[in-house]
Design an enzyme around this catalytic site. Structure first.
Site, mmCIF file in Angstrom:
data_model
loop_
_atom_site.group_PDB
_atom_site.id
_atom_site.type_symbol
_atom_site.label_atom_id
_atom_site.label_comp_id
_atom_site.label_asym_id
_atom_site.label_seq_id
_atom_site.Cartn_x
_atom_site.Cartn_y
_atom_site.Cartn_z
ATOM 1 N N ASP A 250 -16.922 70.281 42.389
ATOM 2 C CA ASP A 250 -17.493 70.469 43.719
ATOM 3 C C ASP A 250 -17.130 71.825 44.311
ATOM 4 O O ASP A 250 -16.347 72.591 43.735
ATOM 5 C CB ASP A 250 -17.004 69.361 44.654
ATOM 6 C CG ASP A 250 -17.590 68.003 44.308
ATOM 7 O OD1 ASP A 250 -18.659 67.965 43.662
ATOM 8 O OD2 ASP A 250 -16.981 66.989 44.686
ATOM 9 N N TYR B 276 -7.656 66.055 35.260
ATOM 10 C CA TYR B 276 -7.612 66.872 36.471
ATOM 11 C C TYR B 276 -6.167 67.004 36.934
ATOM 12 O O TYR B 276 -5.354 66.109 36.723
ATOM 13 C CB TYR B 276 -8.424 66.220 37.595
ATOM 14 C CG TYR B 276 -9.915 66.420 37.492
ATOM 15 C CD1 TYR B 276 -10.541 67.481 38.155
ATOM 16 C CD2 TYR B 276 -10.703 65.550 36.754
ATOM 17 C CE1 TYR B 276 -11.914 67.659 38.073
ATOM 18 C CE2 TYR B 276 -12.082 65.717 36.661
ATOM 19 C CZ TYR B 276 -12.679 66.779 37.327
ATOM 20 O OH TYR B 276 -14.026 66.957 37.238
#
Length: 264
Positions: A52, A110
């Site tokens: 994002d 992540y």
């Protein structure tokens, strides 16, 4: 001929990875570089995942089809000469014509980074907290992520996914000097999921939720029970993994495809 490109980027000035109208994205800049370097009228890259706005990547794999066989080192060198400093191409791997960066990946990792000391050099790459949250409580709560599969609670309301099941194999906070680092690994992630998980775990660390309430929020599959998303600057797509021996097998398929192309 198809190649996998290992791409790292600082996501600060980009509106995420994926192409979108009227907004600068990493994919747009990479595609433009590929068109210029290889003089192509059109380029279609496919990433191993989406990040994002403002999110970084230490390792994003991208596949692209080029019209000829080229040495990987040449592709890497030419692209890095033309790309801006905040996008870098690392490894270039020749693969077979059916290889797919997204569908062939077996896991993604992540990292979310928090700094507990105000640091001008980490402004874009770590979220600053003036008070240290309770790390033990957050790790206790995070254990629920390893035992549950439906993460509707941590999905965006307008997501286009067909289901909300993910298999998470690692979720843990650790301390490194002034940094708190959360590492989470799964076969797949929902859009915006990691930042919602981190934001909710931080509420556990601040005493606003208990570990039991964190698990209950997941089990109830209610998006309203998630806390606010953690800021984008602390999040990195850290690693994307493929099956053992994947690139050796793909190199052999690439060589077969190259030989077939030469006979045509």
């Amino acid at each position: 001929m198809r190649y996998f490109l290992e791409v790292a980027y600082d996501g600060t000035r980009f509106h995420g990875w994926q192409l979108q109208p009227n907004a600068l994205t990493v994919q747009e800049v990479l595609d433009d570089g590929l068109r210029k370097v290889f003089r192509l009228p059109q380029v279609e890259t496919v990433g191993s995942g989406r990040t994002d706005t403002g999110v970084h990547a230490a390792q994003q794999w991208v596949h692209v089809d080029l019209p000829q066989v080229l040495p990987p080192a040449e592709i890497q060198h030419k692209l890095n000469r033309i790309l801006p400093p905040d996008i870098v191409v690392g490894q270039v791997m020749p693969v077979g014509p059916e290889a797919h960066t997204r569908f062939d990946a077996i896991s993604r990792t992540y990292e979310y980074r928090i700094t507990r000391q105000k640091n001008p050099f980490l402004v874009r790459h770590a979220h600053y907290l003036s008070r240290t949250p309770d790390v033990d409580s957050m790790n206790q709560a995070a254990q629920a992520l390893l035992h549950l599969e439906d993460f509707t609670t941590f999905s965006k309301v307008k997501g286009d996914t067909k289901h909300y099941r993910c298999t998470i194999t690692h979720a843990h906070w650790r301390e490194e000097g002034d940094l708190l680092i959360f590492t989470i690994k799964a076969n797949r992630f929902l859009r915006g999921m990691v930042r919602l998980v981190v934001g909710t775990l931080l509420d556990v660390g601040k005493g606003k939720l208990t570990a039991v309430q964190f698990r209950d929020a997941i089990e109830r599959q209610d998006r309203r029970l998630a806390s606010g998303a953690a800021p984008a600057e602390g999040l990195f797509l850290y690693r994307v993994e493929y099956p053992a021996g994947y690139f050796a097998q793909q190199k052999a398929l690439f060589e077969l495809a190259a030989k077939a192309a030469m006979k045509e």
